[in-house]
Design an enzyme around this catalytic site. Sequence first.
Site, PDB file in Angstrom:
ATOM      1  N   CYS A  92       2.469   1.673   2.341  1.00 43.27           N
ATOM      2  CA  CYS A  92       2.390   3.006   1.751  1.00 43.27           C
ATOM      3  C   CYS A  92       3.489   3.910   2.305  1.00 43.27           C
ATOM      4  O   CYS A  92       3.689   3.968   3.524  1.00 43.27           O
ATOM      5  CB  CYS A  92       1.028   3.627   2.023  1.00 43.27           C
ATOM      6  SG  CYS A  92       0.824   5.280   1.330  1.00 43.27           S
ATOM      7  N   ARG A 226      -2.495   0.170 -11.648  1.00 39.50           N
ATOM      8  CA  ARG A 226      -2.556   1.244 -12.635  1.00 39.50           C
ATOM      9  C   ARG A 226      -2.676   0.771 -14.069  1.00 39.50           C
ATOM     10  O   ARG A 226      -3.210   1.482 -14.911  1.00 39.50           O
ATOM     11  CB  ARG A 226      -1.360   2.179 -12.439  1.00 39.50           C
ATOM     12  CG  ARG A 226      -1.622   3.110 -11.269  1.00 39.50           C
ATOM     13  CD  ARG A 226      -0.415   3.756 -10.690  1.00 39.50           C
ATOM     14  NE  ARG A 226      -0.838   4.614  -9.579  1.00 39.50           N
ATOM     15  CZ  ARG A 226      -1.133   4.170  -8.363  1.00 39.50           C
ATOM     16  NH1 ARG A 226      -1.045   2.869  -8.089  1.00 39.50           N
ATOM     17  NH2 ARG A 226      -1.538   4.993  -7.417  1.00 39.50           N
TER      18      ARG A 226
END
Length: 300
Positions: A92, A226
Amino acid sequence: MKNKRIYLAPMVGRTDEHYRMFIRFLSKNINLYTEMITCDSFIHTDRKSYTVKPDESNLTIQLAGSEPEKYGVCAKIIESKGYDEINLNIGCPSDKVIKGKFGACLMNSPKLVADCILEIKNACNLPISIKTRLGLGYDEDLSLLFELINETRDVGCEKYFIHARNAILTGLSPKKNRKIPKLRYEDVVVVRNKYKDIELYLNGGLEGMPDIKNNISIFDGLMIGRKIYDDPMFLRKIDKEIYNNEDVITREDIIEKYLRYAAPLSKRGISNYQLLRHLYGLYYNTSSAKKWKKYLHGII
């Protein structure tokens, strides 16, 4: 391809317990993930008291942090709560992560990541995996990734999820980090060929069945985020074309099942927003999409 695993990617603000239950009504085959949670947040909030539901089977919890002893504390609790695996976030690139010196920053500290792995192994018997990037910045050299794999494999990590992009730690938001660093699937294949003794999963930019079919045979499996969040019924295509599941499940079936799950929780005071916010994409790319979103907006 039934032996190939597909994982729902951890998504901050999205892969909570209600979303995971919604996804489980769509597919029994996909492996589930929690949102990323820091070790400090896990230890000091009620997250540590959450017990995995039977319908959440094959659930991995993703931890982030840079203090090995805290991973050990978390691991003991996690094993007792029914999780199936612990994943370390070494990929991240958010400002929070940079400030806390964890996530993708730890690609620069492979020995520290190895120490975190050791603490987890000493604290529990759960499988351990790492989710990371190909590298940092705009340099396409793979030496950082190789060093990370070498150090952590030597202490017992055998499973890696590679987002096929670099992480840019300065000047790009996490959202832009999912688009601007170019996808380099060919470099993940290089990793596959170099390390034949590890489990390796491809992540990043997988948008349709051609992408999935072209890559799933090369790796031990894939991770998709996503695309599934935006178009949940895409999971039905995966179930049919990858896992040969011919069961017909309509959107109406999914809504009925989910409402049976959500109604008792609503009566206990959980808000409609928390329970229903993940359902907006159910009619994605259909003539009913706008009506459905308007309807949900009215009750949320």
